[in-house]
Design a protein around this motif. Structure first.
Motif, mmCIF file in Angstrom:
data_model
loop_
_atom_site.group_PDB
_atom_site.id
_atom_site.type_symbol
_atom_site.label_atom_id
_atom_site.label_comp_id
_atom_site.label_asym_id
_atom_site.label_seq_id
_atom_site.Cartn_x
_atom_site.Cartn_y
_atom_site.Cartn_z
ATOM 1 N N GLY A 17 -8.798 -14.262 65.394
ATOM 2 C CA GLY A 17 -9.059 -15.368 66.310
ATOM 3 C C GLY A 17 -8.676 -15.045 67.744
ATOM 4 N N HIS A 18 -8.736 -16.090 68.577
ATOM 5 C CA HIS A 18 -8.515 -15.916 70.013
ATOM 6 C C HIS A 18 -7.103 -15.387 70.321
ATOM 7 N N PRO A 76 -12.547 -11.593 58.065
ATOM 8 C CA PRO A 76 -13.834 -11.511 57.357
ATOM 9 C C PRO A 76 -14.973 -11.089 58.276
ATOM 10 N N TRP A 77 -14.797 -11.230 59.590
ATOM 11 C CA TRP A 77 -15.861 -10.919 60.542
ATOM 12 C C TRP A 77 -15.360 -9.882 61.523
ATOM 13 N N SER A 97 -15.535 -19.375 71.677
ATOM 14 C CA SER A 97 -15.931 -20.765 71.457
ATOM 15 C C SER A 97 -16.547 -21.432 72.682
ATOM 16 N N ALA A 144 -8.424 -14.280 53.425
ATOM 17 C CA ALA A 144 -7.335 -14.687 52.530
ATOM 18 C C ALA A 144 -7.753 -15.958 51.801
ATOM 19 N N ASP A 190 -3.686 -16.524 62.492
ATOM 20 C CA ASP A 190 -4.574 -17.057 63.540
ATOM 21 C C ASP A 190 -5.956 -17.202 62.905
ATOM 22 N N ILE A 191 -6.041 -18.146 61.980
ATOM 23 C CA ILE A 191 -7.254 -18.263 61.153
ATOM 24 C C ILE A 191 -8.061 -19.509 61.495
ATOM 25 N N GLY A 192 -7.706 -20.195 62.580
ATOM 26 C CA GLY A 192 -8.499 -21.342 63.009
ATOM 27 C C GLY A 192 -8.432 -22.494 62.016
ATOM 28 N N GLU A 244 -19.336 -18.530 62.495
ATOM 29 C CA GLU A 244 -20.170 -17.343 62.243
ATOM 30 C C GLU A 244 -21.322 -17.692 61.283
ATOM 31 N N GLY A 273 -2.838 -20.822 67.612
ATOM 32 C CA GLY A 273 -4.216 -21.313 67.601
ATOM 33 C C GLY A 273 -4.342 -22.583 66.767
ATOM 34 N N ASP A 274 -5.557 -22.882 66.321
ATOM 35 C CA ASP A 274 -5.828 -24.146 65.638
ATOM 36 C C ASP A 274 -5.006 -24.338 64.364
ATOM 37 N N SER A 323 -7.661 -26.135 70.823
ATOM 38 C CA SER A 323 -8.770 -25.615 71.622
ATOM 39 C C SER A 323 -8.598 -24.117 71.817
ATOM 40 N N GLY A 324 -9.715 -23.473 72.146
ATOM 41 C CA GLY A 324 -9.697 -22.038 72.361
ATOM 42 C C GLY A 324 -8.777 -21.654 73.509
ATOM 43 N N VAL A 325 -8.718 -22.520 74.516
ATOM 44 C CA VAL A 325 -7.877 -22.232 75.675
ATOM 45 C C VAL A 325 -6.414 -22.070 75.242
HETATM 46 C C1 LIG Z 1 -19.008 -26.040 68.641
HETATM 47 C C2 LIG Z 1 -17.640 -25.840 69.194
HETATM 48 C C3 LIG Z 1 -17.453 -25.733 70.567
HETATM 49 C C4 LIG Z 1 -16.186 -25.534 71.099
HETATM 50 N N1 LIG Z 1 -16.046 -25.421 72.458
HETATM 51 C C5 LIG Z 1 -14.819 -25.163 72.970
HETATM 52 C C6 LIG Z 1 -14.646 -24.963 74.374
HETATM 53 O O1 LIG Z 1 -15.595 -25.054 75.162
HETATM 54 N N2 LIG Z 1 -13.399 -24.662 74.831
HETATM 55 C C7 LIG Z 1 -12.323 -24.560 73.988
HETATM 56 O O2 LIG Z 1 -11.220 -24.276 74.449
HETATM 57 N N3 LIG Z 1 -12.445 -24.778 72.659
HETATM 58 C C8 LIG Z 1 -13.665 -25.073 72.125
HETATM 59 N N4 LIG Z 1 -13.794 -25.269 70.768
HETATM 60 C C9 LIG Z 1 -12.613 -25.188 69.916
HETATM 61 C C10 LIG Z 1 -12.337 -23.732 69.603
HETATM 62 O O3 LIG Z 1 -13.432 -23.169 68.934
HETATM 63 C C11 LIG Z 1 -11.117 -23.533 68.723
HETATM 64 O O4 LIG Z 1 -10.076 -24.343 69.169
HETATM 65 C C12 LIG Z 1 -10.703 -22.064 68.787
HETATM 66 O O5 LIG Z 1 -11.731 -21.254 68.276
HETATM 67 C C13 LIG Z 1 -9.431 -21.841 68.030
HETATM 68 O O6 LIG Z 1 -9.107 -20.496 68.114
HETATM 69 P P1 LIG Z 1 -8.293 -19.830 66.940
HETATM 70 O O7 LIG Z 1 -7.873 -18.502 67.440
HETATM 71 O O8 LIG Z 1 -7.269 -20.758 66.444
HETATM 72 O O9 LIG Z 1 -9.330 -19.689 65.744
HETATM 73 P P2 LIG Z 1 -10.781 -19.077 65.698
HETATM 74 O O10 LIG Z 1 -11.298 -18.692 67.009
HETATM 75 O O11 LIG Z 1 -11.574 -20.024 64.861
HETATM 76 O O12 LIG Z 1 -10.571 -17.731 64.896
HETATM 77 C C14 LIG Z 1 -10.125 -17.717 63.587
HETATM 78 C C15 LIG Z 1 -10.578 -16.451 62.938
HETATM 79 O O13 LIG Z 1 -9.960 -16.346 61.668
HETATM 80 C C16 LIG Z 1 -10.914 -15.988 60.709
HETATM 81 N N5 LIG Z 1 -10.520 -16.565 59.439
HETATM 82 C C17 LIG Z 1 -10.734 -17.815 59.016
HETATM 83 N N6 LIG Z 1 -10.263 -17.988 57.778
HETATM 84 C C18 LIG Z 1 -9.732 -16.810 57.421
HETATM 85 C C19 LIG Z 1 -9.083 -16.360 56.242
HETATM 86 N N7 LIG Z 1 -8.916 -17.155 55.196
HETATM 87 N N8 LIG Z 1 -8.653 -15.082 56.181
HETATM 88 C C20 LIG Z 1 -8.828 -14.252 57.261
HETATM 89 N N9 LIG Z 1 -9.444 -14.642 58.392
HETATM 90 C C21 LIG Z 1 -9.876 -15.896 58.473
HETATM 91 C C22 LIG Z 1 -12.223 -16.559 61.226
HETATM 92 O O14 LIG Z 1 -13.313 -15.840 60.712
HETATM 93 C C23 LIG Z 1 -12.087 -16.413 62.719
HETATM 94 O O15 LIG Z 1 -12.604 -15.194 63.144
HETATM 95 C C24 LIG Z 1 -15.065 -25.473 70.227
HETATM 96 C C25 LIG Z 1 -15.257 -25.596 68.850
HETATM 97 C C26 LIG Z 1 -16.519 -25.787 68.329
HETATM 98 C C27 LIG Z 1 -16.689 -25.919 66.826
#
Ligand SMILES: Cc1cc2nc3c(=O)[nH]c(=O)nc-3n(C[C@H](O)[C@H](O)[C@H](O)COP(=O)(O)OP(=O)(O)OC[C@H]3O[C@@H](n4cnc5c(N)ncnc54)[C@H](O)[C@@H]3O)c2cc1C
Length: 361
Positions: free
Chosen positions: A6-7, A31-32, A38, A74, A100-102, A124, A271-272, A284-286
């Motif tokens: 993730g981010h 997985p990707w 985002s 996982a 950091d799995i969102g 994805e 992250g999320d 959020s991604g930020v």
């Molecule tokens: C349509 C849409 C638009 C958005 N627009 C914005 C925006 O403009 N600005 C903003 O700040 N936020 C935006 N968001 C929110 C943002 O996408 C998330 O808050 C952000 O991606 C969270 O980052 P992260 O690193 O927590 O997780 P993610 O970026 O979701 O990354 C998690 C990673 O973990 C991997 N993963 C998941 N499950 C597993 C597992 N079981 N085992 C191993 N790996 C796994 C996933 O494949 C992914 O690659 C948007 C969300 C959506 C759905």
């Protein structure tokens, strides 16, 4: 073990590439092989960017960080045994784990959604299906219903209306309070104008069921629907419930100022998937990106020794929402602005991020 590409972990890999971890074996499990950025997803949905322009390749960063990349997801975690189970049935042990799995789509929240709606998470998988609709390989829907009135749902409705054109009628089911309830009035007003310009029907009601040809709303309306897009707030990965980690009410990993789990100090989360008990922030991604550098520092110290540093996420962040066409709405605290120039500003910021992350320096 870095679980999830993730981010936040992208920033961790960059930090480890710049200053490698001595005597530690780093494993990235994802997985990707690309991280979908985002902020550019709505612009890609609208057709302003190609798929490869809105994502970042993970293997070069893993390689530069001297991390081994394992392509897997996982499906279980036993925090007491320090072990994760992967989707191929194998297990991996760790000394220090960073999550950091969102978040995942809450498809169980609405009856019928799991079988009939297209969820935006995982992004994805959503991307693959959307490409087929947008380029005509799958017949575009006549009536598209977006369920979810947050930023993601509102931006997606606008992007879909722009990309699919007049042949598709878009409805946004935005919950009882209408779209963007957590945003300042100035943002809501400007986004509402964009929704009106795009001739999107906005319904301030709750979706209670999704049927093959319509959605059912709490107030009794049953608008026609060939395709429902589910953009509800993300849910916690369900397998965390049995992990033994301390979780918040939503099932997200409770962490403190050093980003460590409140129950298991060798587990970090950002992250999320993380829930800061002392400093709650919107998901959020930020915020995920910003947590990357302090996470890298504390992972390094957890492995190599040294005092872990507390991290306080910023209170406010610049919000840039795209409106389908090449316009956007910006907000900072109570201030809001809209127009083509906001889109060009957002476009520059986003493209710079992608350009900066094509390969590690
Ligand atoms: C349509 C849409 C638009 C958005 N627009 C914005 C925006 O403009 N600005 C903003 O700040 N936020 C935006 N968001 C929110 C943002 O996408 C998330 O808050 C952000 O991606 C969270 O980052 P992260 O690193 O927590 O997780 P993610 O970026 O979701 O990354 C998690 C990673 O973990 C991997 N993963 C998941 N499950 C597993 C597992 N079981 N085992 C191993 N790996 C796994 C996933 O494949 C992914 O690659 C948007 C969300 C959506 C759905």
């Amino acid at each position: 073990m870095l679980l999830g590409g993730g981010h936040a972990h992208l920033q961790v890999l960059r930090a480890f590439a710049a200053d490698p971890l001595p005597a530690a074996e780093v494993l990235l499990v994802t997985p990707w092989e690309r991280l979908c950025y985002s902020g550019m997803v709505p612009g890609w949905m609208a057709g302003h960017y190609a798929a490869h322009e809105v994502s970042v390749p993970l293997p070069p960063f893993a390689q530069a960080a001297r991390a081994t990349l394992r392509r897997a997801a996982a499906v279980g975690l036993d925090a007491a045994a320090r072990r994760i189970t992967l989707d191929d049935g194998s297990t991996l042990d760790y000394d220090v784990l960073s999550l950091d799995i969102g978040s995942v789509a809450d498809s169980d929240a609405i009856p019928g959604a799991a079988g009939q709606a297209l969820a935006v998470r995982p992004i994805e998988a959503f991307a693959e299906r959307w490409e087929r609709l947008a380029d005509g390989r799958d017949a575009p829907p006549r009536c598209l219903v977006v369920v979810g009135g947050g930023a993601a749902g509102t931006e997606l409705a606008l992007a879909a209306a722009y990309r699919l054109g007049a042949a598709t009628h878009v409805t946004l089911v935005a919950g009882r309070s209408g779209p963007l309830v957590h945003y300042p009035a100035g943002v809501r007003r400007r986004m509402r104008q964009a929704l009106d310009r795009a001739r999107i029907t906005v319904l301030a009601d709750r979706c209670v069921a999704i049927e093959p040809d319509r959605v059912v709303l709490a107030g009794g309306a049953r608008p026609a629907c060939d395709l429902a897009l589910l953009a509800l707030g993300g849910a916690a990965p369900p397998w965390l419930a049995a992990s033994g980690l301390a979780l918040d009410d939503g099932g997200f990993v409770s962490t403190g100022p050093t980003l460590q789990s409140l129950s298991h100090p060798e587990v970090f989360a950002a992250g999320d998937v993380a829930s800061r008990v002392d400093a709650p922030r919107p998901k959020s991604g930020v915020y995920a990106l910003r947590a990357g550098a302090p996470l890298a520092l504390n992972l390094r110290r957890a492995l190599a020794g040294g005092r872990l540093e507390p991290y306080t996420p910023q209170r406010r962040s610049l919000n840039l929402l795209s409106c389908g066409e090449r316009t956007a709405v910006a907000s900072w605290g109570p201030f809001a602005a809209a127009g083509g120039w906001v889109w060009r500003w957002k476009d520059r910021i986003d493209r710079r991020f992608i350009a900066d992350h094509q390969a590690p320096r």
